[in-house]
Design a protein around this motif. Structure first.
Motif, short mmCIF file in Angstrom:
data_model
loop_
_atom_site.label_atom_id
_atom_site.label_comp_id
_atom_site.label_asym_id
_atom_site.label_seq_id
_atom_site.Cartn_x
_atom_site.Cartn_y
_atom_site.Cartn_z
N VAL A 273 0.85 -1.20 0.00
CA VAL A 273 0.00 0.00 0.00
C VAL A 273 0.88 1.24 0.00
CG1 VAL A 273 -0.23 -0.20 2.51
CG2 VAL A 273 -1.79 1.28 1.25
N PHE A 274 0.45 2.24 -0.77
CA PHE A 274 1.15 3.53 -0.83
C PHE A 274 0.07 4.61 -0.86
CE2 PHE A 274 5.16 5.63 -2.83
CZ PHE A 274 4.87 6.84 -2.23
N VAL A 275 -0.01 5.39 0.22
CA VAL A 275 -0.98 6.49 0.34
C VAL A 275 -0.23 7.81 0.26
CG1 VAL A 275 -2.74 7.58 1.79
CG2 VAL A 275 -2.53 5.09 1.75
N ALA A 276 -0.72 8.71 -0.59
CA ALA A 276 -0.08 10.02 -0.77
C ALA A 276 -1.11 11.13 -0.64
CB ALA A 276 0.62 10.08 -2.13
N HIS A 277 -0.64 12.36 -0.80
CA HIS A 277 -1.51 13.54 -0.71
C HIS A 277 -1.50 14.32 -2.02
CE1 HIS A 277 -2.87 14.06 3.52
NE2 HIS A 277 -1.84 13.28 3.78
N ASP A 278 -2.65 14.88 -2.38
CA ASP A 278 -2.82 15.86 -3.46
C ASP A 278 -2.77 15.21 -4.84
OD1 ASP A 278 -3.01 17.87 -1.53
OD2 ASP A 278 -0.84 18.19 -1.54
N LEU A 279 -3.82 15.47 -5.58
CA LEU A 279 -3.99 14.86 -6.89
C LEU A 279 -3.45 15.78 -7.98
CD1 LEU A 279 -5.12 12.17 -7.83
CD2 LEU A 279 -7.28 13.30 -8.31
N ASP A 280 -2.14 15.95 -7.97
CA ASP A 280 -1.50 16.72 -9.05
C ASP A 280 -1.19 15.79 -10.21
OD1 ASP A 280 0.66 15.21 -8.20
OD2 ASP A 280 1.63 16.86 -7.16
N GLY A 281 -0.51 16.32 -11.23
CA GLY A 281 -0.23 15.52 -12.41
C GLY A 281 0.61 14.30 -12.10
N GLU A 282 1.65 14.47 -11.27
CA GLU A 282 2.54 13.36 -10.94
C GLU A 282 1.79 12.25 -10.21
OE1 GLU A 282 5.78 12.79 -7.53
OE2 GLU A 282 6.43 14.21 -9.07
N ASN A 283 1.04 12.61 -9.19
CA ASN A 283 0.33 11.60 -8.41
C ASN A 283 -0.80 10.96 -9.22
OD1 ASN A 283 1.95 11.88 -6.19
ND2 ASN A 283 0.57 13.25 -5.09
N THR A 284 -1.43 11.73 -10.10
CA THR A 284 -2.47 11.15 -10.95
C THR A 284 -1.88 10.08 -11.84
OG1 THR A 284 -3.75 13.21 -10.96
CG2 THR A 284 -4.20 11.65 -12.73
N ALA A 285 -0.70 10.34 -12.42
CA ALA A 285 -0.05 9.34 -13.27
C ALA A 285 0.31 8.09 -12.47
CB ALA A 285 1.19 9.95 -13.91
N LEU A 287 -1.10 7.05 -9.79
CA LEU A 287 -2.35 6.39 -9.41
C LEU A 287 -2.87 5.52 -10.55
CD1 LEU A 287 -4.25 6.40 -6.90
CD2 LEU A 287 -5.54 8.20 -8.03
N ARG A 288 -2.87 6.08 -11.75
CA ARG A 288 -3.38 5.34 -12.92
C ARG A 288 -2.49 4.15 -13.26
NH1 ARG A 288 -7.64 7.83 -14.86
NH2 ARG A 288 -7.91 10.08 -14.57
N GLU A 289 -1.20 4.26 -12.92
CA GLU A 289 -0.29 3.14 -13.14
C GLU A 289 -0.35 2.12 -12.01
OE1 GLU A 289 3.43 5.10 -13.43
OE2 GLU A 289 2.91 6.17 -15.28
N ARG A 290 -1.22 2.35 -11.04
CA ARG A 290 -1.38 1.49 -9.86
C ARG A 290 -0.13 1.46 -8.98
NH1 ARG A 290 -5.76 1.66 -12.56
NH2 ARG A 290 -7.32 -0.01 -12.44
N ARG A 291 0.69 2.52 -9.06
CA ARG A 291 1.83 2.60 -8.17
C ARG A 291 1.47 3.30 -6.86
NH1 ARG A 291 6.35 0.90 -10.73
NH2 ARG A 291 6.70 0.13 -8.60
N LEU A 292 0.40 4.05 -6.86
CA LEU A 292 -0.19 4.56 -5.63
C LEU A 292 -1.50 3.84 -5.38
CD1 LEU A 292 0.25 8.47 -5.89
CD2 LEU A 292 1.69 6.82 -4.67
N SER A 293 -1.78 3.53 -4.13
CA SER A 293 -3.03 2.86 -3.77
C SER A 293 -4.18 3.85 -3.64
CB SER A 293 -2.87 2.10 -2.45
OG SER A 293 -1.72 1.29 -2.48
N ALA A 294 -3.89 5.01 -3.05
CA ALA A 294 -4.91 6.04 -2.84
C ALA A 294 -4.22 7.38 -2.64
CB ALA A 294 -5.79 5.71 -1.64
N VAL A 295 -4.94 8.42 -3.01
CA VAL A 295 -4.47 9.79 -2.79
C VAL A 295 -5.50 10.52 -1.95
CG1 VAL A 295 -3.97 12.01 -3.87
CG2 VAL A 295 -3.13 9.90 -4.92
N LEU A 296 -5.05 11.14 -0.87
CA LEU A 296 -5.94 11.97 -0.04
C LEU A 296 -5.94 13.37 -0.65
CD1 LEU A 296 -4.93 10.79 3.53
CD2 LEU A 296 -6.70 9.90 2.02
#
Length: 342
Positions: A273-285, A287-296
């Protein structure tokens, strides 16, 4: 029903005759309850319209002072520009002061400069340092803190999420994913004295002590605002700590989350599991690659709208006083990520 309006104004707003409105206002009877509600609604509508009249033609100059990585500062600018039409009939003009250096002295100099300029208010993201609190006290205009608070200052309101609750939410998600599996957790954070990050980490650790008191928490700090340093420090920690199975990144350093992902790849390790903050361009990418589990995430546009409104409340242009009302925490997964982010 206390009001400052003429009977003819209320009658026109309600679509009723002046005689009927007169009977309602003076409680003479002979009218239906629904008609009474229509008169009350008309008065409420006129109150709101009066607010619009007060705002019409008014221009507010706001100084937006942000100490943050460039990508977050860009998001703040985009969010404010996106909400400006919704603030009409008031006209908002803005001056942006973006600092990506950690120098408290530079930030104090900007605030002192703003104090000498003609400004209606300041929207401020800054570390919780005594020098910053003192600089805020010298400002003769309302200050609204953004995403990280300065509770000891004379700010009129804070806009953003409840950071301690966000950290607790991250702990909840980590434990939901890990369930009864053993393993430690890596927390990645920035340097400095941003109260928002401190509160996130405090909330996370407190909730983990309750939910999983035997899990160890390790920490990597982005001391230099450099993604490559985060990568190397994470690799070094993973090499000596084979038990790490979860990651909570509570900061917004550019490239930091991608650097953590690459560090796991470099040592041939996986995380659950990998939880991060803020849905910017980097985190969105990621997330879509399934490298992040969830973004707060929270709606920065809503924060900027509330910040502008708080200044207008403090300046007497809107009724009532400026209030702190934390934004809702959204849990974004690969399945509900919106297509466009700020």
């Amino acid at each position: 029903m206390k009001h400052p309006y003429r009977i003819r104004e209320i009658a026109a707003q309600a679509g009723l005759s002046p005689a009927t409105v007169d009977r309602v206002l003076h409680s003479r009877g002979g009218v239906r309850e629904s008609t009474v509600r229509e008169v009350r609604q008309a008065i409420a509508d006129l109150d709101r319209q009066q607010t619009q009249v007060r705002l019409g033609g008014r221009t507010f100059m706001l100084d937006v002072v942000v100490q943050a990585p460039a990508r977050f500062s860009a998001a703040v600018r985009a969010a404010l520009e996106a909400v400006l039409p919704s603030l009409r009939p008031a006209v908002i003009r803005s001056r942006f002061h973006f600092l990506d250096s950690p120098s408290v002295g530079d930030l104090v100099a900007v605030l002192d400069k703003v104090a000498r300029a003609k400004s209606d208010g300041v929207i401020l993201k800054a570390p919780d340092e005594p020098e910053i609190t003192a600089a805020v006290a010298r400002l003769p205009i309302p200050v609204v803190t953004l995403v990280t608070d300065l509770p000891g200052s004379k700010r009129v309101a804070y806009v953003g999420i409840d950071n301690r609750a966000a950290g607790a939410t991250a702990a909840y998600l980590v434990e939901q994913w890990l369930a009864d599996r053993a393993g430690d957790v890596l927390v990645v954070r920035g340097h400095g004295s941003f109260r928002g990050e401190d509160e996130r980490e405090s909330g996370f650790r407190a909730e983990m002590r309750v939910r999983a008191p035997l899990r160890r928490i390790h920490e990597v700090v982005d001391e230099e605002d450099r993604a490559d340093a985060v990568h190397e420090n994470t690799r070094e920690l993973l090499a000596g700590t084979p038990s790490v199975r979860a990651v909570y990144s509570l900061y917004a350093g550019a490239g930091g989350n991608a650097a953590v992902v690459k560090a796991f790849d470099a040592v041939g390790r996986r995380y659950d599991v990998f939880v991060a903050h803020d849905l910017d361009g980097e985190n969105t990418a990621l997330l879509r690659e399934r490298r992040l589990s969830a973004v707060l995430h929270h709606d920065l546009r809503q924060d900027m709208r509330r910040a502008c409104q708080a200044v207008m409340h403090a300046r007497g242009a809107l009724p009532g006083r400026a209030r702190t009302n934390p934004s809702a925490i959204q849990v974004i997964t690969p399945h509900n990520a919106p297509p466009v982010q700020f």
